[in-house]
Each structure stands twice: as C-alpha cells, then as structure tokens.
Design an enzyme around this catalytic site. Structure first.
Site, PDB file in Angstrom:
ATOM      1  N   LYS A 278     130.019  59.256   3.737  1.00  0.00           N
ATOM      2  CA  LYS A 278     128.599  58.919   3.580  1.00  0.00           C
ATOM      3  C   LYS A 278     127.949  58.740   4.944  1.00  0.00           C
ATOM      4  CE  LYS A 278     129.055  56.312  -0.756  1.00  0.00           C
ATOM      5  NZ  LYS A 278     128.218  57.164  -1.607  1.00  0.00           N
ATOM      6  N   ASP A 289     130.498  48.386  -4.699  1.00  0.00           N
ATOM      7  CA  ASP A 289     130.914  49.467  -5.594  1.00  0.00           C
ATOM      8  C   ASP A 289     132.000  49.029  -6.585  1.00  0.00           C
ATOM      9  OD1 ASP A 289     130.191  52.008  -6.360  1.00  0.00           O
ATOM     10  OD2 ASP A 289     131.693  53.021  -5.129  1.00  0.00           O
ATOM     11  N   GLU A 350     134.102  59.588  -6.500  1.00  0.00           N
ATOM     12  CA  GLU A 350     135.424  58.990  -6.739  1.00  0.00           C
ATOM     13  C   GLU A 350     135.444  58.095  -7.963  1.00  0.00           C
ATOM     14  OE1 GLU A 350     133.172  57.646  -4.917  1.00  0.00           O
ATOM     15  OE2 GLU A 350     133.278  55.574  -5.626  1.00  0.00           O
ATOM     16  N   ARG A 352     134.205  58.437 -10.939  1.00  0.00           N
ATOM     17  CA  ARG A 352     134.562  59.150 -12.167  1.00  0.00           C
ATOM     18  C   ARG A 352     136.045  59.501 -12.203  1.00  0.00           C
ATOM     19  NH1 ARG A 352     130.153  63.658 -10.897  1.00  0.00           N
ATOM     20  NH2 ARG A 352     129.287  61.872  -9.802  1.00  0.00           N
TER      21      ARG A 352
HETATM   22  N1  BES Z   1     129.221  54.578  -5.390  1.00  0.00           N
HETATM   23  C1  BES Z   1     128.457  55.765  -5.366  1.00  0.00           C
HETATM   24  C2  BES Z   1     127.160  55.668  -6.169  1.00  0.00           C
HETATM   25  C3  BES Z   1     126.135  54.734  -5.606  1.00  0.00           C
HETATM   26  C4  BES Z   1     125.155  55.215  -4.765  1.00  0.00           C
HETATM   27  C5  BES Z   1     126.104  53.410  -5.953  1.00  0.00           C
HETATM   28  C6  BES Z   1     124.193  54.381  -4.268  1.00  0.00           C
HETATM   29  C7  BES Z   1     125.138  52.556  -5.444  1.00  0.00           C
HETATM   30  C8  BES Z   1     124.189  53.053  -4.605  1.00  0.00           C
HETATM   31  C9  BES Z   1     129.264  56.927  -5.932  1.00  0.00           C
HETATM   32  O1  BES Z   1     130.623  56.849  -5.760  1.00  0.00           O
HETATM   33  C10 BES Z   1     128.818  58.155  -5.212  1.00  0.00           C
HETATM   34  O2  BES Z   1     129.045  58.242  -4.045  1.00  0.00           O
HETATM   35  N2  BES Z   1     128.190  59.072  -5.938  1.00  0.00           N
HETATM   36  C11 BES Z   1     127.696  60.264  -5.364  1.00  0.00           C
HETATM   37  C12 BES Z   1     128.034  61.389  -6.289  1.00  0.00           C
HETATM   38  C13 BES Z   1     127.800  62.738  -5.710  1.00  0.00           C
HETATM   39  C14 BES Z   1     128.803  63.015  -4.600  1.00  0.00           C
HETATM   40  C15 BES Z   1     127.921  63.771  -6.794  1.00  0.00           C
HETATM   41  C16 BES Z   1     126.177  60.119  -5.203  1.00  0.00           C
HETATM   42  O3  BES Z   1     125.550  59.512  -6.077  1.00  0.00           O
HETATM   43  O4  BES Z   1     125.662  60.565  -4.201  1.00  0.00           O
HETATM   44 ZN    ZN Z   2     131.396  54.971  -5.570  1.00  0.00          ZN
HETATM   45 MG    MG Z   3     131.223  57.683  -3.907  1.00  0.00          MG
END
Ligand code: BES
Ligand code: ZN
Ligand code: MG
Length: 501
Positions: A278, A289, A350, A352
């Site tokens: 990220k 998370d 991750e 899912r």
């Molecule tokens: N933990 C994140 C989702 C999240 C984002 C929670 C912002 C709280 C605030 C999750 O694991 C994630 O990184 N999701 C990605 C999915 C993508 C790679 C398809 C996302 O939402 O960007």
């Molecule tokens: Zn996550």
């Molecule tokens: Mg993630």
C-alpha cells in the site's frame, strides 16, 4: 452508575438536574408547568420570564444556578428541537452531550428528568445511556496521563409516577452489557499492531472466554492449520515474522437446542498490502484491519453475558499481511481448505483469502443454521456507502431483513448490496478455479462474490465494515479511533437470528 426513580415527596436533591425542552414548549406563551417537579416550578416561571435566549434547539444547552432552597444546585436546560421527530440516534447524541457537561462539572448526583417528555420508555433510556457510555470511553492505555477515573457522577432517570416502570432498570442494565462489549471491541481494535499480534489476540481470547464455563476456546496454530490445508490463510501469513492463528470460541447454552450460529471475523492485525504494498499515506490505519475479529469477540462477550438459547461459534482467522522474502507473490496459486484453487493476483486482497478458509472450515465443521462474517474488506465499500453504513450482502432475504432492521435500531447501520451471479465472471482465472480480485469496478461486490464460493448453500451474510470500523466523521459519540461496530448490531439482531436457525 444509573438508577430510575420518581420524584420523591420532599423534592429532588440534585447536583445537576437535566431538563429537556422542546422548541414548541419554549415558544409557547402560556406554559403549563404541571409536568415538572413542583419544587422548581417557581424557578422555571422566572427563568422563562427573564431569559429569552434559550430557543430549545436540538442539543442547545444552558446551565443555570437556581436561587432559593429547592435542593437543586444546577439545572441544565437541553433543547430537543422538534420533539415529535426525534429518533434513537438523536437521544444517543443527547446522552453524549450530557456526559460532556457532567465531565466538566464533575457533579455527583445527576438527575435526568423525563416526566415532561411525550414518552418515557425503554428505548429512550437505552439510547440516552448509550450516548453517555460512549462519551465515558477513553483509550489511554499508552498515555502517561489517564482520563479522570475519579469521576464519581451517577445518573438518576426521573419519571412521572404514571410513566414509571421497573422495566426501565432492565433497560439500562442491558445497555450496560452491550456497551461493555462495545468497549471490549474498541479496546481490541484500537491496539497498535505491535501490541496485538495474532498471538496476542489468541491469548486474549483464550483468557477472556476461559472465565465462562459455557465457552470452550480452541486456538489452532500454524502446524494445525498446515495439517488442515488452510493454504489461503497460511499464504497471507507467509510474509510475516508473526505466525498466524485461528481462534475458535464455542458458546453452548446450558440447555442447547442444537441450533447454531457462526460468526466469522477478519483478523488482519496489520495490512501492509504485502508485496502489492500500500502507499504510505494513512497506512497506520491498517492496524484496524482486525476490527471484524474484534466485532466477533465483542458480540460473543455480549452473548455469553446475556445467555442466548442458541449455540454461537466465533471463528477468527488472525494474520499479519507483510512483504518479505518469504511473502506470497502476485501470480501465486494456493489450494484453499475447501479444495478450490485461488490465483492471488493482488496480495492486498488478503482478507478474502483468510476468510475463504475460515468460512469453509466453520461451515463444514459446525454445519450452522447461518453464518455472519464481519470484515474491513474493501476500500470500495467506502466509495459506495461512505463511512456511516456498512455493506450488507446475503444469500438469504430473511437474514438480510433481520440484520438490516437491527442496524436501523442499533445505530450500527447497514445498507443492502447486490450479489448477482453475473458478477462472478469478474473472478474467473486462467490457471486456477478463481482469482482473488475482480476488475476495477464494484470491488465490494466482487469481494463478497468471492467469499460466497466458500459457504455453499448455508444462509450467510457478509458485512463489509471497512468504512464504519474507525474514524467515522460527524458522529460525535463514535469519536476518534475504533467505533466498536458489531456488538450493538448483534445484540439487536439476536432474537430475530435465533428464529431463523
Ligand atoms: N484492509 C483492506 C480494505 C480497507 C481499505 C479497509 C481501507 C479499511 C480502509 C483490504 O485488505 C484491501 O486492501 N482491499 C483492497 C482490495 C483490492 C486490492 C482489490 C482495496 O480495497 O483496495
Ligand atoms: Zn485488509
Ligand atoms: Mg489488503
């Protein structure tokens, strides 16, 4: 501390008397004071005669020190705005406001007078108390200076004789239990990831639920998870120095009807994204998370403390998602617990992966009547719904309805989202059974669709709480940090859920 009472014959003896006034009452020329305690009526008459600035607008407050010897040291006038349109939410906000004033004044005996309200009932007492409890919360474990724990203030709800009901006591006792569980969820979710590794949380779960004879706790470690073939979960954990765990809490009521509900919570103690790392801005938020797991722990805490008639099993996959030389890489294929192979296109999707194994395992082992999972799963749900409502996905209309209604009541608001099969197309992989991300659009829906592969035909609901778990804006009582989303929802839904299994 809370109490309910009626006005005693000798009048109120109060350090702070809280009086709610609607806009229309304040406006009235000829006011009827018969609904107020007689000892303060003369004072009220004078106040309204001389003080014209108080309008009775919603959450407007005015503090006065009545003269004479009425036994009431202070009166806090609190505006209700249009009383007939007030919702649960508004009373939570008002409770929060009262407690903010009380904390400044540090008054001991605080009377909340309800005798002049249109209705004095359970929900009102519950919601006011909730707001007060929300304000009383602080997370200062890592601060050298702690919030004033010496505040000995207590609240006495004062009803008229005709409205008074001994059931009100039950109402705030129930709220206290709910809010204890919300505190538990918040305390866990607020922990920084160096103090809340998968192992730390497993240990906490073991210790916390060991106090209850109706609960058994199992912690599956890496060795056990390997043996079981939970390679999707293990794959996520591979990049971290902190090993993964699967925590299982089994609550069995004394007389069991052999019906079961499973609650699954995403427990990523820190989500760096892994190799699909990220950006650094706001990455610190990824300590939240594991809010799904915290929601399940809090919900179970409420359930064991109130004694549900149905078996409830909490299942929490706990991992840290990190990049390293041993981390899972984009393009890798893992064979999940269910036997389905997954192509990992993005290591940041991750949640899912760990849920896939937790859901399939819980479904196969416990054969529950229904499953609900809580997860901070996608940023896309925040694009869709913002930070006030969590996404609600379900393969069962009845389950969806029960949860939606509980959301409206409890303040843990949900909003229904689609699960049409056409979205499955997005997840087709060239080399495996399925891939872990879809296209650019509808990311919250494809994430939910992904999970659906692992619950078979079991009635299941998925709650994507990425937006509501922490730092929700413009809702005062949620404050900064973790909101404690989850336990209030389950508390409100429990009766309806038990009817479904
Ligand atoms: N933990 C994140 C989702 C999240 C984002 C929670 C912002 C709280 C605030 C999750 O694991 C994630 O990184 N999701 C990605 C999915 C993508 C790679 C398809 C996302 O939402 O960007
Ligand atoms: Zn996550
Ligand atoms: Mg993630």
């Amino acid at each position: 501390m809370f109490q309910v009472a009626t006005v005693p014959e000798h009048g109120l003896n109060s350090n702070l008397l809280i009086l709610f006034l609607s806009e229309s009452f304040v406006k009235k020329r000829k006011k009827d004071f018969s609904a107020f305690p007689s000892s303060i009526v003369t004072y009220l008459e004078n106040f309204f005669l001389n003080f014209k600035d108080f309008k009775g607008e919603f959450k407007e407050t005015h503090l006065v020190y009545p003269e004479g010897n009425s036994g009431v040291q202070r009166i806090l006038f609190v505006g209700l705005g249009d009383e007939s349109s007030l919702k649960c939410q508004d009373f939570r906000e008002l409770g929060f406001k009262l407690q903010s004033v009380q904390e400044k004044l540090k008054t001991r005996r605080n009377h909340i007078y309800l005798g002049n309200l249109q209705a004095c009932h359970n929900t009102l007492i519950e919601n006011l108390s909730e707001g007060i409890f929300f304000k009383q919360y602080s997370f200062d474990q890592y601060k050298s200076e702690k919030k004033d724990k010496e505040n000995k203030g207590r609240y006495i709800y004062v009803c008229s004789k005709k409205d008074y009901s001994p059931r009100f006591r039950q109402a705030f006792l129930r709220t206290r239990k709910i809010m204890n569980s919300v505190y538990l969820t918040r305390n866990l979710a607020n922990q920084p990831s160096n103090y809340a590794t998968p192992e730390d949380i497993s240990n906490f779960v073991k210790k916390h639920f060991a106090q209850y004879p109706q609960c058994t706790v199992e912690i599956l470690d890496q060795k056990k998870l390997t043996k079981l073939g939970m390679n999707a979960l293990l794959g996520v954990a591979k990049g971290s120095a902190n090993p993964p765990f699967l925590a299982i809490v089994h609550y069995k009521p004394e007389v069991s009807n052999n019906r079961k509900i499973v609650l699954v919570g995403k427990g990523v103690t820190f989500d760096s994204g892994g190799i699909s790392i990220k950006p650094s801005a706001n990455m610190e938020e990824m300590k939240y998370d594991m809010s799904g797991a915290a929601a399940v722990i809090g919900s179970l805490d409420f359930i064991v403390n109130t004694g549900a008639k149905t078996e409830v099993i909490g299942v929490m996959p706990l991992v840290e998602n990190m990049p390293s030389g041993t981390a899972i890489k984009p393009g890798d294929v893992v064979k999940s617990y269910s036997g389905k192979t997954i192509e990992v296109i993005n290591t940041d999707a991750e949640g899912r992966l760990i849920l896939a194994d937790a859901l399939a395992y819980a479904n196969e082992r416990f054969k529950p009547g229904l499953i609900i999972d809580f997860a901070t799963l996608t940023g896309a749900i925040m694009v869709a719904l913002g930070d006030k409502r969590a996404g609600l996905f379900s393969n069962s209309e009845n389950l969806k309805n029960v949860l939606f209604k509980a959301g409206e009541e409890s303040g843990d608001w949900l909003w229904p989202m689609p699960l049409d099969d056409i979205y499955k197309k997005d997840l087709e992989s060239t080399i495996a059974d399925i891939k872990n991300i879809g296209s650019r659009w509808g990311g919250a829906v494809t994430a939910a669709k992904f999970l659906q592969n692992f619950v078979g035909k079991t009635h299941w609901a998925h709650i994507d709480m990425a937006g509501t778990a922490n730092d929700v804006k413009h809702i005062d009582y949620w404050g900064k940090g973790a909101t404690g989303f989850g336990p209030r929802l389950i508390a409100a839904a429990l009766k309806g859920l038990q009817r479904l299994v």
